[in-house]
Write an enzyme that holds these catalytic residues in place. Structure first.
Site, mmCIF file in Angstrom:
data_model
loop_
_atom_site.group_PDB
_atom_site.id
_atom_site.type_symbol
_atom_site.label_atom_id
_atom_site.label_comp_id
_atom_site.label_asym_id
_atom_site.label_seq_id
_atom_site.Cartn_x
_atom_site.Cartn_y
_atom_site.Cartn_z
ATOM 1 N N ASP A 15 50.644 38.349 36.266
ATOM 2 C CA ASP A 15 49.748 39.471 36.557
ATOM 3 C C ASP A 15 49.456 39.460 38.049
ATOM 4 O O ASP A 15 48.905 38.489 38.577
ATOM 5 C CB ASP A 15 48.453 39.325 35.749
ATOM 6 N N TRP A 46 40.850 37.193 32.642
ATOM 7 C CA TRP A 46 40.269 38.537 32.597
ATOM 8 C C TRP A 46 40.084 38.943 31.142
ATOM 9 O O TRP A 46 40.991 38.789 30.322
ATOM 10 C CB TRP A 46 41.207 39.499 33.326
ATOM 11 N N LYS A 86 43.645 48.087 43.731
ATOM 12 C CA LYS A 86 42.831 47.406 44.740
ATOM 13 C C LYS A 86 43.422 47.572 46.131
ATOM 14 O O LYS A 86 42.712 47.920 47.088
ATOM 15 C CB LYS A 86 42.714 45.918 44.411
#
Length: 416
Positions: A227, A146, A262
């Site tokens: 993560d 990312w 999310k």
């Protein structure tokens, strides 16, 4: 000197403090979204967005979240600051979701958890702590990772390196090269790992590779930093947390940056958490006290609203069950779109194999489309994606999928 002359001198001396500030480089993801919003074409499609969309193309508010919001609105009786480490019930619920309610870690109070300003805030706090107290000056990221990972870690003064991960030739994992690289890292190097739904590729590690990584981290004295932004989007809440629980069972001490953006669809509420798995209750208390000092220096205390909603949902059997059903629906819709996308691409472009996308997981997929094709999709068809070829599968639906597939087929046709 007369008044007019003095005025001229003053005007000549006044220089803006900001006259030499250059324009910042646009974020590659946010820049795509900005271009999409400025596009007036009614057929436009944003495949670069990093949020879940439902079958109608909307970003939904989950029913469990709506009900929790109603409960909180009826019960909130103060607007005072939260504790520096956040809502206590939120932190407890986060630990149970990550490690399991019956985890020995929790019984022994070996996990230090701090509510953070999103998953990005957890990454920021984690690297600040590592730099201050663990002597870690280097962070090793997957290639690719990312985009914001590098930005966050470099801004904290860390040296950022990378380990092999994605193989564009096979559209799969460079597992052997990855393990070889990790086995040569110097002690106290932080290794950033994606627990599931790897962003940006969608290519995840298998169990054997996770086991090997755990062994390398223990042997080499590395600092694992996991993560975990997509719990529930790969196979389910329990299975997605398996790597984290395995690390704990192996006796490793490590960090987890988690997020509810999310899984709860509460992107704007910025709900994340930093958890440190330590060796004892005393260590956990010490870590908490030091991370709280870092929080105090940056933003003092976290926002309340989103964390209260998460806490209400996870502590209510009824709302928890509703939320898990809605999370399952989101995961299954993404999987349905992934399968349909591959099927339709296979029909429209019979000479090209897109089946590798079926082994990818989560919202994102490295599609194998070149930057040139991505630019053509944008310029000719108003379809926006990242030039790396990463697309958001969750942005596909029954209304736009044929348009997207036909556009890709057209862009991939040999130029005469």
């Amino acid at each position: 000197m007369n008044v007019a002359a003095l005025s001229d001198v003053k005007e000549a001396m006044v220089t803006s403090l900001f006259s030499e500030v250059p324009a910042g480089i646009p974020d590659p993801i946010l820049g795509v979204t900005e271009a999409f919003r400025a596009d007036t074409n009614p057929d436009k499609v944003n495949l670069g967005v990093g949020v879940y969309q439902d079958a109608s193309g909307k970003i939904p508010v989950l029913e469990a979240v709506k009900r929790a919001a109603a409960q909180w609105a009826a019960s909130e009786d103060t607007k005072t600051y939260l504790p520096i480490d956040g809502v206590p019930g939120y932190n407890t619920a986060t630990q149970e979701l990550l490690f399991g309610k019956g985890s020995p870690l929790l019984a022994e109070k070996r996990v230090a958890t701090i509510q953070t300003v999103g998953g990005s805030g957890a990454l920021k706090l984690g690297i600040e702590f590592i730099r201050r107290f663990l002597g870690g000056d280097t962070v090793c990221l997957s290639d690719p990772s990312w985009e914001n990972h590098r930005v966050i870690f470099e801004a904290a003064g860390a040296k950022v390196e990378s380990y092999p991960y994605y193989d564009p030739k096979t559209n799969g994992l460079r597992a052997a090269e990855m393990l070889d690289c990790l086995s040569k890292l110097k002690r106290n190097t932080t290794v950033l790992l994606h627990s599931c739904c790897h962003n940006p590729t969608g290519v995840d590690l298998d169990g054997a590779t996770w086991e090997a990584i755990a062994g390398i981290c223990a042997e080499r004295g590395l600092i694992p930093f996991i993560d975990f932004a997509y719990q529930g989007f790969a196979e389910g809440l329990e299975k997605d947390s398996a790597p984290i629980r395995m690390f704990a069972e192996r006796g490793l001490t490590f960090f987890v940056a988690s997020s509810y953006s999310k899984s709860f669809g509460i992107y704007r509420e910025r709900c994340g958490a930093l958890s440190a798995v330590t060796g004892s209750a005393k260590e956990a208390a010490n870590v908490t006290s030091q991370v709280k000092r870092i929080v105090r220096m940056i933003y003092s205390s976290p926002p309340s609203y989103g964390a209260q909603l998460v806490s209400i949902v996870l502590s209510s059997p009824e709302l928890r069950a509703l939320w898990e059903r809605e999370l399952t629906e989101m995961r299954e819709r993404i999987l349905e779109m992934r399968k349909l996308f591959v099927s339709k691409l296979g029909q429209a472009i019979p000479g090209r194999d897109f089946s590798f996308m079926l082994t990818q997981r989560g919202m994102f997929s490295y599609s194998g489309l070149s930057a040139e094709v991505v630019r053509e999709l944008r310029d000719r068809f108003h379809i926006y994606a990242l030039e790396t070829g990463r697309i958001c599968v969750a942005a596909l639906n029954q209304k736009n999928i044929d348009y997207v597939v036909n556009a890709i087929a057209s862009a991939l046709k040999p130029k005469s």
